[in-house]
Design a protein around this motif. Sequence first.
Motif, PDB file in Angstrom:
ATOM      1  N   LYS A   1      -3.472  15.010  10.422  1.00  0.00           N
ATOM      2  CA  LYS A   1      -2.170  14.423  10.108  1.00  0.00           C
ATOM      3  C   LYS A   1      -2.024  13.007  10.647  1.00  0.00           C
ATOM      4  O   LYS A   1      -1.427  12.154   9.995  1.00  0.00           O
ATOM      5  CB  LYS A   1      -1.045  15.312  10.624  1.00  0.00           C
ATOM      6  CG  LYS A   1      -0.874  16.557   9.792  1.00  0.00           C
ATOM      7  CD  LYS A   1       0.310  17.367  10.260  1.00  0.00           C
ATOM      8  CE  LYS A   1       0.462  18.592   9.393  1.00  0.00           C
ATOM      9  NZ  LYS A   1       1.668  19.343   9.719  1.00  0.00           N
ATOM     10  N   SER A   2      -2.566  12.715  11.820  1.00  0.00           N
ATOM     11  CA  SER A   2      -2.422  11.360  12.366  1.00  0.00           C
ATOM     12  C   SER A   2      -3.230  10.353  11.555  1.00  0.00           C
ATOM     13  O   SER A   2      -2.775   9.236  11.303  1.00  0.00           O
ATOM     14  CB  SER A   2      -2.818  11.309  13.843  1.00  0.00           C
ATOM     15  OG  SER A   2      -4.199  11.545  14.002  1.00  0.00           O
ATOM     16  N   GLU A   3      -4.425  10.726  11.095  1.00  0.00           N
ATOM     17  CA  GLU A   3      -5.222   9.842  10.251  1.00  0.00           C
ATOM     18  C   GLU A   3      -4.548   9.641   8.896  1.00  0.00           C
ATOM     19  O   GLU A   3      -4.581   8.553   8.334  1.00  0.00           O
ATOM     20  CB  GLU A   3      -6.640  10.392  10.054  1.00  0.00           C
ATOM     21  CG  GLU A   3      -7.528  10.223  11.258  1.00  0.00           C
ATOM     22  CD  GLU A   3      -7.792   8.760  11.581  1.00  0.00           C
ATOM     23  OE1 GLU A   3      -8.066   7.965  10.663  1.00  0.00           O
ATOM     24  OE2 GLU A   3      -7.711   8.411  12.765  1.00  0.00           O
ATOM     25  N   LEU A   4      -3.930  10.691   8.368  1.00  0.00           N
ATOM     26  CA  LEU A   4      -3.225  10.580   7.105  1.00  0.00           C
ATOM     27  C   LEU A   4      -2.029   9.638   7.248  1.00  0.00           C
ATOM     28  O   LEU A   4      -1.773   8.821   6.368  1.00  0.00           O
ATOM     29  CB  LEU A   4      -2.769  11.961   6.630  1.00  0.00           C
ATOM     30  CG  LEU A   4      -2.148  12.032   5.249  1.00  0.00           C
ATOM     31  CD1 LEU A   4      -3.097  11.499   4.189  1.00  0.00           C
ATOM     32  CD2 LEU A   4      -1.753  13.456   4.933  1.00  0.00           C
ATOM     33  N   ALA A   5      -1.324   9.721   8.365  1.00  0.00           N
ATOM     34  CA  ALA A   5      -0.191   8.811   8.601  1.00  0.00           C
ATOM     35  C   ALA A   5      -0.669   7.363   8.679  1.00  0.00           C
ATOM     36  O   ALA A   5      -0.022   6.461   8.128  1.00  0.00           O
ATOM     37  CB  ALA A   5       0.538   9.202   9.882  1.00  0.00           C
ATOM     38  N   LYS A   6      -1.809   7.122   9.331  1.00  0.00           N
ATOM     39  CA  LYS A   6      -2.365   5.762   9.396  1.00  0.00           C
ATOM     40  C   LYS A   6      -2.734   5.273   7.997  1.00  0.00           C
ATOM     41  O   LYS A   6      -2.498   4.123   7.646  1.00  0.00           O
ATOM     42  CB  LYS A   6      -3.619   5.727  10.275  1.00  0.00           C
ATOM     43  CG  LYS A   6      -3.352   5.697  11.747  1.00  0.00           C
ATOM     44  CD  LYS A   6      -4.658   5.421  12.472  1.00  0.00           C
ATOM     45  CE  LYS A   6      -4.832   6.361  13.617  1.00  0.00           C
ATOM     46  NZ  LYS A   6      -6.111   6.247  14.277  1.00  0.00           N
ATOM     47  N   THR A   7      -3.314   6.158   7.195  1.00  0.00           N
ATOM     48  CA  THR A   7      -3.695   5.790   5.833  1.00  0.00           C
ATOM     49  C   THR A   7      -2.468   5.418   5.019  1.00  0.00           C
ATOM     50  O   THR A   7      -2.462   4.427   4.300  1.00  0.00           O
ATOM     51  CB  THR A   7      -4.454   6.952   5.154  1.00  0.00           C
ATOM     52  OG1 THR A   7      -5.622   7.236   5.926  1.00  0.00           O
ATOM     53  CG2 THR A   7      -4.855   6.608   3.741  1.00  0.00           C
ATOM     54  N   ARG A   8      -1.407   6.208   5.150  1.00  0.00           N
ATOM     55  CA  ARG A   8      -0.170   5.900   4.430  1.00  0.00           C
ATOM     56  C   ARG A   8       0.366   4.540   4.836  1.00  0.00           C
ATOM     57  O   ARG A   8       0.827   3.770   3.993  1.00  0.00           O
ATOM     58  CB  ARG A   8       0.869   6.975   4.712  1.00  0.00           C
ATOM     59  CG  ARG A   8       0.562   8.289   4.053  1.00  0.00           C
ATOM     60  CD  ARG A   8       1.604   9.320   4.438  1.00  0.00           C
ATOM     61  NE  ARG A   8       1.327  10.577   3.800  1.00  0.00           N
ATOM     62  CZ  ARG A   8       1.428  11.746   4.412  1.00  0.00           C
ATOM     63  NH1 ARG A   8       1.809  11.804   5.660  1.00  0.00           N
ATOM     64  NH2 ARG A   8       1.165  12.841   3.758  1.00  0.00           N
ATOM     65  N   LYS A   9       0.323   4.242   6.123  1.00  0.00           N
ATOM     66  CA  LYS A   9       0.844   2.958   6.599  1.00  0.00           C
ATOM     67  C   LYS A   9       0.009   1.801   6.056  1.00  0.00           C
ATOM     68  O   LYS A   9       0.558   0.778   5.645  1.00  0.00           O
ATOM     69  CB  LYS A   9       0.861   2.933   8.134  1.00  0.00           C
ATOM     70  CG  LYS A   9       1.439   1.657   8.685  1.00  0.00           C
ATOM     71  CD  LYS A   9       1.440   1.628  10.206  1.00  0.00           C
ATOM     72  CE  LYS A   9       1.885   0.267  10.692  1.00  0.00           C
ATOM     73  NZ  LYS A   9       1.724   0.098  12.114  1.00  0.00           N
ATOM     74  N   THR A  10      -1.310   1.944   6.024  1.00  0.00           N
ATOM     75  CA  THR A  10      -2.147   0.845   5.546  1.00  0.00           C
ATOM     76  C   THR A  10      -2.008   0.628   4.044  1.00  0.00           C
ATOM     77  O   THR A  10      -2.301  -0.453   3.555  1.00  0.00           O
ATOM     78  CB  THR A  10      -3.644   1.058   5.883  1.00  0.00           C
ATOM     79  OG1 THR A  10      -4.107   2.233   5.233  1.00  0.00           O
ATOM     80  CG2 THR A  10      -3.870   1.144   7.377  1.00  0.00           C
ATOM     81  N   LEU A  11      -1.530   1.641   3.308  1.00  0.00           N
ATOM     82  CA  LEU A  11      -1.335   1.497   1.866  1.00  0.00           C
ATOM     83  C   LEU A  11       0.043   0.945   1.519  1.00  0.00           C
ATOM     84  O   LEU A  11       0.318   0.674   0.351  1.00  0.00           O
ATOM     85  CB  LEU A  11      -1.535   2.848   1.173  1.00  0.00           C
ATOM     86  CG  LEU A  11      -2.956   3.393   1.205  1.00  0.00           C
ATOM     87  CD1 LEU A  11      -2.997   4.794   0.620  1.00  0.00           C
ATOM     88  CD2 LEU A  11      -3.896   2.467   0.451  1.00  0.00           C
ATOM     89  N   PHE A  12       0.901   0.757   2.512  1.00  0.00           N
ATOM     90  CA  PHE A  12       2.259   0.263   2.266  1.00  0.00           C
ATOM     91  C   PHE A  12       2.196  -1.073   1.533  1.00  0.00           C
ATOM     92  O   PHE A  12       1.492  -1.983   1.932  1.00  0.00           O
ATOM     93  CB  PHE A  12       3.003   0.094   3.593  1.00  0.00           C
ATOM     94  CG  PHE A  12       4.425  -0.375   3.442  1.00  0.00           C
ATOM     95  CD1 PHE A  12       5.407   0.494   3.004  1.00  0.00           C
ATOM     96  CD2 PHE A  12       4.773  -1.682   3.719  1.00  0.00           C
ATOM     97  CE1 PHE A  12       6.709   0.067   2.857  1.00  0.00           C
ATOM     98  CE2 PHE A  12       6.071  -2.122   3.584  1.00  0.00           C
ATOM     99  CZ  PHE A  12       7.047  -1.239   3.147  1.00  0.00           C
ATOM    100  N   GLY A  13       2.926  -1.167   0.436  1.00  0.00           N
ATOM    101  CA  GLY A  13       2.965  -2.394  -0.342  1.00  0.00           C
ATOM    102  C   GLY A  13       2.090  -2.378  -1.575  1.00  0.00           C
ATOM    103  O   GLY A  13       2.218  -3.240  -2.431  1.00  0.00           O
ATOM    104  N   PHE A  14       1.200  -1.399  -1.694  1.00  0.00           N
ATOM    105  CA  PHE A  14       0.346  -1.289  -2.872  1.00  0.00           C
ATOM    106  C   PHE A  14       0.971  -0.331  -3.877  1.00  0.00           C
ATOM    107  O   PHE A  14       1.626   0.638  -3.504  1.00  0.00           O
ATOM    108  CB  PHE A  14      -1.047  -0.751  -2.518  1.00  0.00           C
ATOM    109  CG  PHE A  14      -1.961  -1.768  -1.925  1.00  0.00           C
ATOM    110  CD1 PHE A  14      -2.204  -2.967  -2.556  1.00  0.00           C
ATOM    111  CD2 PHE A  14      -2.604  -1.509  -0.730  1.00  0.00           C
ATOM    112  CE1 PHE A  14      -3.067  -3.910  -2.010  1.00  0.00           C
ATOM    113  CE2 PHE A  14      -3.470  -2.439  -0.177  1.00  0.00           C
ATOM    114  CZ  PHE A  14      -3.705  -3.639  -0.814  1.00  0.00           C
ATOM    115  N   SER A  15       0.711  -0.566  -5.146  1.00  0.00           N
ATOM    116  CA  SER A  15       1.085   0.375  -6.193  1.00  0.00           C
ATOM    117  C   SER A  15      -0.160   1.180  -6.528  1.00  0.00           C
ATOM    118  O   SER A  15      -1.233   0.615  -6.688  1.00  0.00           O
ATOM    119  CB  SER A  15       1.542  -0.368  -7.442  1.00  0.00           C
ATOM    120  OG  SER A  15       2.726  -1.062  -7.189  1.00  0.00           O
TER     121      SER A  15
END
Length: 182
Positions: free
Chosen positions: A74-88
């Motif tokens: 879950k923590s790695e998934l949260a980091k992945t979500r944050k790094t994708l912020f701003g992309f479509s």
Amino acid sequence: MKRFGTTLLVVLFSIAATNAAAAPNQQQPRPEIFTDLLQCRTITDNSERLACFDRQVGAIDAAAQRDEVVVLDKSELAKTRKTLFGFSFPKLPFLGGDEVDDRGEAKVDGVDQIEAVIASVRSLGYGKWQIGLDDGAVWATTEALTARDPKVGQKIELKRAAMGSFMGKVEGGRAVRMKRVS
């Protein structure tokens, strides 16, 4: 070794084709490699069940080494979500792509704003800036920053705005429209 209950298994066999065509709110079928592992639980004979688990875990390990399977907690998934912020990107159920905010716009699992530290800045002329963040993301202002120039080490807050746009606010400044460039 982490327990299966606390680890999210993400299988990336053909995400673009499978998930883009899936209907909203329809649960995605589980990958065969995962359902085969779960089937081992139904075997009553202890030695056969253990052999099944060993075989299926070996298959998952081999698929992971070929980059066909990715395991994220879950923590790695949260980091992945944050790094994708701003992309479509297409709706990806394991990233929360089916969620929408109060304006009806897609968002990634509750991520509608991030805070970061500026790692690099580059003037684009006419008061516009390209700003690199500490996580490697690169954003550009689409309107001029008039108060003061952004500097490395300053904090920046990026928020989702109306109609798929984003607003960025460098500490001590006003919010301006921004776009993710990489």
